[in-house]
Each structure stands twice: as structure tokens, then as C-alpha cells.
Design a protein around this motif. Structure first.
Motif, short mmCIF file in Angstrom:
data_model
loop_
_atom_site.label_atom_id
_atom_site.label_comp_id
_atom_site.label_asym_id
_atom_site.label_seq_id
_atom_site.Cartn_x
_atom_site.Cartn_y
_atom_site.Cartn_z
N UNK A 28 0.83 -1.21 0.00
CA UNK A 28 0.00 0.00 0.00
C UNK A 28 0.87 1.26 0.00
N UNK A 29 1.91 1.22 0.80
CA UNK A 29 2.80 2.39 0.92
C UNK A 29 3.48 2.70 -0.42
N UNK A 30 3.99 1.65 -1.07
CA UNK A 30 4.69 1.85 -2.35
C UNK A 30 3.71 2.35 -3.41
N UNK A 31 2.49 1.83 -3.34
CA UNK A 31 1.46 2.28 -4.30
C UNK A 31 1.17 3.77 -4.08
N UNK A 32 1.03 4.16 -2.81
CA UNK A 32 0.75 5.56 -2.51
C UNK A 32 1.90 6.45 -2.98
N UNK A 33 3.14 6.00 -2.74
CA UNK A 33 4.32 6.78 -3.18
C UNK A 33 4.34 6.93 -4.69
N UNK A 34 4.15 5.81 -5.38
CA UNK A 34 4.28 5.82 -6.84
C UNK A 34 3.16 6.65 -7.48
N UNK A 35 2.04 6.83 -6.75
CA UNK A 35 0.91 7.53 -7.35
C UNK A 35 0.61 8.86 -6.66
N UNK A 36 1.58 9.36 -5.90
CA UNK A 36 1.42 10.61 -5.17
C UNK A 36 0.11 10.61 -4.40
N UNK A 37 -0.13 9.49 -3.72
CA UNK A 37 -1.39 9.35 -2.99
C UNK A 37 -1.24 9.46 -1.49
N UNK A 38 -2.35 9.22 -0.81
CA UNK A 38 -2.37 9.30 0.66
C UNK A 38 -2.46 7.89 1.24
N UNK A 39 -1.94 7.78 2.46
CA UNK A 39 -1.89 6.48 3.13
C UNK A 39 -2.56 6.60 4.49
N UNK A 40 -3.59 5.83 4.68
CA UNK A 40 -4.31 5.85 5.95
C UNK A 40 -3.97 4.59 6.74
N UNK A 41 -3.65 4.77 8.01
CA UNK A 41 -3.55 3.61 8.91
C UNK A 41 -4.88 3.51 9.64
N UNK A 42 -5.56 2.41 9.45
CA UNK A 42 -6.87 2.20 10.10
C UNK A 42 -6.73 1.03 11.06
N UNK A 43 -6.93 1.30 12.31
CA UNK A 43 -6.84 0.20 13.28
C UNK A 43 -8.21 -0.44 13.41
N UNK A 189 -18.06 -1.99 9.16
CA UNK A 189 -17.16 -0.86 9.43
C UNK A 189 -16.13 -0.65 8.33
N UNK A 190 -15.63 -1.75 7.78
CA UNK A 190 -14.61 -1.62 6.74
C UNK A 190 -15.16 -0.85 5.54
N UNK A 191 -16.37 -1.23 5.11
CA UNK A 191 -16.96 -0.55 3.95
C UNK A 191 -17.29 0.91 4.29
N UNK A 192 -17.87 1.12 5.47
CA UNK A 192 -18.26 2.48 5.86
C UNK A 192 -17.01 3.37 5.89
N UNK A 193 -15.93 2.87 6.46
CA UNK A 193 -14.69 3.66 6.52
C UNK A 193 -14.11 3.89 5.13
N UNK A 194 -14.14 2.87 4.30
CA UNK A 194 -13.59 3.05 2.96
C UNK A 194 -14.35 4.15 2.22
N UNK A 195 -15.67 4.21 2.42
CA UNK A 195 -16.45 5.28 1.78
C UNK A 195 -16.10 6.63 2.42
N UNK A 196 -16.17 6.67 3.76
CA UNK A 196 -15.98 7.92 4.47
C UNK A 196 -14.60 8.52 4.23
#
Ligand code: GLU
Length: 444
Positions: A28-43, A189-196
């Protein structure tokens, strides 16, 4: 306008992260880097019985050791209100229904289905309960759990790693989203968070492919945008067995303790089970430049501890002084010639402390009785300073001519006297670091 690429890594704080968990964390981190994206840590801490604060802290420490610093962090236990809203929406839409069966009742339903040769799919009896039956359950104090009413259709998605996928939700039981005690299972919760959180790409292990069918139905039922999915192969042991959170020795914490370089762990975690060679890369930015989701293989990803050890030494053996310097400084060993002479003998970085004693002492020279005359000759022939990397061969060539010795008989007594050890760094690099005065002392 297209949304900013946003990914999430979603561990449950119910144990220490291990090498297998590092794989989705880093991909996920490498994908975010390569695509100038954001990285969320969700516990994912909805399992309050097993989630702990200590594990949550350890996850962040382990990630930051790897070089993963999330752009932002959320915990599901803080977000119950969002899940309640989604729950009410699904109930109003007729997609979430209460069911009162006990575990034993469900077990016997499954046993009966097996007997009849039918798949053990939940029969939706709860949808046919009369108001009287529900009132009776309520009076008995029975609490319902809540199931999502699946469409029961082939749900299709284009997986960025596995290609076009179809999950037929007709062959699945309506999943339980809420337990009888009112707590949420992972799915909603996973889907709700992914949307939110505006997650655009869900990158995770292939053990979640079948969940994706259910989750896409929930995204749609909630009116959310369905993200793009990518499911990677899971790291396994040599026999294909899972790397459980409970394999202590492969926890990131223990790999750290054992002295592994975080880049060795990262490269091993990411590149195993891909078409890319397992070779050193200086940092995650560089790794992001070579990695792509399309390189992830459709076969297995078997972890070989010997590969990790070899990557680790290769990284150390070619580590530039500038990279090592901040770590050498607190040890009082920040010297480029010292580093260049010793790095080729490191298994782990910490070995430098011991190896440095070969130069800085104390060293107890080892001199065999039968070598006394030989070492006397060696002292006599020791070249005058200044010394450089050629001094060693000039000296030993002269010794060879003078004594007739060659091979091990020529070199080994010198090594034993100069370092006190059977093996070690190349003497041509060590010699100029010792200097003439110290060398003479050790040869005596
Ligand atoms: N907490 C889930 C897991 O660790 C997250 C899965 C996902 O990425 O959706 O398996």
C-alpha cells in the motif's frame, strides 16, 4: 476530476505485526508513493476483547521502523456513530434484518443441509418471522444478530493483480454484520470507513477476495463509490503454511531486535512472490520505483529465511558511508576508511562494534612458536609509510621472495598476529588503518 489516490492499511491491534503483515502494509505504501497518494492507517479494533493499546502502539512503531509514516490514522472504536448511521440506512432499505437463531440452532441447520446434500447456506428463516414470534423472542430476552440480505448474483470486479474476478453471492450465507451484543464485525465498518475516508484502492491479501463480493454489495447498498481492488498472494513458510501472528521469531519486533535492516525486511516482504529479483534497494522510494502491482505473481509467495539473511548482508556490504554515518557517530566509529574496510564482514550492523576492535584494539596477537623467525622477517620488511591499499601486496611479495613461503603459510601467521583471529576483514584494507607503529607492536 479524479479523486486523489488513497489507500489504507487496516491491521487489527490483536498481536504484533509479522513479516506477512508487512507485505500489505508496504505494498500500500509503495502504491501511494508511486501515485502521489495518501496512506491511511486504520486500526480495526472492533474486537474489543482482543485489541489492546500496547499492540496499537507496537504497530505504529513497527511501521515507522520500516519507514511507513501514515498520512493519517483512524481507529474503528472511535467511529461507531458512523456505523450506526449506516446500519439504520441498511435496515430502512430492507438490506439488514434481525435473526434470532442461536449457535446451536445454526449448527443443526447446517448439519441437516449436509445430510440432504445441500450447501450449508443460511435459509433466511428470519425473514419469515411473524410479529408474534419476534415479540416472543423479545419477551424471552433473546437478542438478535443482524444479517445483510445479499442480492445473490455474480458480483464482478477487475482486480489490479488477479485480473477480472467474479464472486457469486448466491452461494454465500447472508453475512452477519452485527453481533447479538450490538458490536460490529469487520465487514460493515470496513466498507463504511472506505467510503468515508475516500479510499480509492483497497490493496490487501487474497484471503479477502470472497469478502469483496459481499463488500461491493454493501458499497452499492450504501450508495458509496466502489473502490478498485487488488488482492496479493500471502507470504507463507517453506511448506506453504501461513505466517501466523503468533510466529514470534518473524514478528517485526524480533527481526528488529535480531539486527535486521528494515530495508532487507521490506524488500523480502514485498518482492517475494513477484517477478522482480530480490536485490538490495537503498530505500522505499527506490523500491517504489521498481515495484508495480502487475509484478505480483498469481502463484505462491514462499518466504525463505536464508534469502532474508543474504539480502541483509548484501545491503550492509554495499552501504555507502554517508548512509552508515548517522549510526556510526553514536558509537564513536564515524570514519569512512574504517567503514569501508569493515562493512564487507558485517552480518548485522551491530557487528561493527566488535570488528572495530580489530583496528582500535585491544587485540591480543596470536603468534605460534614456529613463526617467530617468520614474523621477525615480516617486521624487517614492513614498508615505510605512507601506506595505502597496495602496501599489503608489496609487503607480502617481499616476504614471499625472502622466505619462500606462499599461500596460507605466508598470510595466516600475519593475520593471527595482526588481528588475533582466524578470519576477518581483508588485510589490505586493515593494514593502512593500523599504521606502521601499531603493526610493529602486534607483530612482536
Ligand atoms: N483488519 C482486516 C485484516 O487484517 C483488514 C482487511 C482489509 O484490508 O480490508 O484482515
Amino acid at each position: 476530476m479524479t479523486a486523489m489516490p488513497t489507500v489504507r492499511y487496516a491491521p487489527s491491534p490483536t498481536g504484533r505485526l509479522h513479516l506477512g503483515n508487512a507485505r500489505p502494509a508496504l505494498i500500500n505504501w509503495l502504491f501511494a508513493k508511486a501515485n502521489a497518494g495518501r496512506y491511511v492507517l486504520r486500526l480495526d479494533d472492533t474486537d474489543t476483547a482482543r485489541s489492546t493499546e500496547a499492540f496499537a502502539r507496537a504497530i505504529e512503531e513497527d511501521l515507522s521502523w520500516l519507514g511507513v509514516i501514515p498520512d493519517f490514522k483512524v481507529r474503528q472504536s472511535d467511529r461507531t456513530a458512523l456505523y450506526d448511521t449506516a446500519r439504520d440506512k441498511l435496515i430502512a432499505a430492507g438490506r439488514l434484518y434481525p435473526a434470532y437463531e442461536t449457535e446451536e440452532e445454526l449448527d443443526s441447520k447446517r448439519a441437516r443441509a449436509r445430510l440432504l446434500g445441500r450447501p450449508p447456506i443460511y435459509d433466511r428463516a428470519a425473514l419469515n418471522l411473524t410479529p408474534e414470534q419476534i415479540a416472543k423472542y423479545d419477551a424471552e430476552g433473546r437478542k438478535p444478530h443482524w444479517r445483510f440480505r445479499l442480492d445473490g448474483r455474480p458480483v464482478q470486479f477487475d482486480d489490479l493483480i488477479k485480473g477480472p474476478q467474479t464472486v457469486n453471492t448466491a452461494s454465500m450465507s447472508d453475512p452477519v454484520l452485527i453481533r447479538a451484543d450490538g458490536s460490529y464485525l469487520y465487514t460493515l465498518p470496513s466498507v463504511v470507513d472506505d467510503i468515508d475516508l475516500g479510499i480509492t484502492h483497497v490493496i490487501r491479501g487474497e484471503d479477502h477476495v470472497s469478502n469483496t463480493g459481499t463488500q461491493i454489495e454493501i458499497f452499492e447498498a450504501l450508495g458509496g463509490k466502489v473502490p478498485t481492488f487488488a488482492h496479493h498472494n500471502l507470504l507463507t513458510g517453506a511448506e506453504g503454511e501461513g505466517l501466523s501472528k503468533r510466529i514470534g521469531s518473524l514478528s517485526l519486533g524480533e527481526l528488529h531486535e535480531a539486527g535486521y535492516e528494515p530495508m532487507a525486511v521490506a524488500i523480502e516482504a514485498v518482492l517475494t512472490g513477484t517477478s522482480l529479483p530480490l536485490e538490495p534497494h537503498a530505500n522505499l522510494d527506490e523500491l517504489a520505483g521498481v515495484f508495480s502491482l502487475s509484478a505480483v505473481s498469481h502463484g505462491s509467495a514462499r518466504f525463505d529465511p536464508a534469502e532474508l539473511a543474504s539480502l541483509n548482508t548484501r545491503i550492509l556490504h554495499q552501504m555507502p558511508y554517508e548512509t552508515a554515518r548517522p549510526r556510526l557517530e553514536p558509537l564513536g566509529l564515524a570514519s569512512e576508511p574504517l567503514w569501508l574496510a569493515l562493512r564487507g564482514n558485517l552480518s548485522v550492523f551491530g557487528d561493527i562494534v566488535d570488528l572495530a576492535t580489530l583496528v582500535r584494539g585491544p587485540v591480543t596477537p596470536v603468534i605460534a612458536a614456529e613463526d617467530h623467525d617468520y614474523l621477525a622477517a615480516a617486521r624487517d620488511l614492513l614498508p615505510a609509510e605512507p601506506w595505502d591499499e597496495t602496501t599489503w601486496s608489496k609487503w607480502t611479495d617481499a616476504l614471499k621472495a625472502a622466505t619462500g613461503r606462499k599461500g596460507r603459510a605466508l598470510f595466516h601467521p600475519l593475520r593471527l598476529a595482526l588481528t588475533g583471529r582466524e578470519q576477518g576483514p581483508e588485510l589490505k584494507s586493515l593494514l593502512p588503518l593500523l599504521g606502521r607503529t601499531e603493526s610493529l607492536v602486534r607483530l612482536s
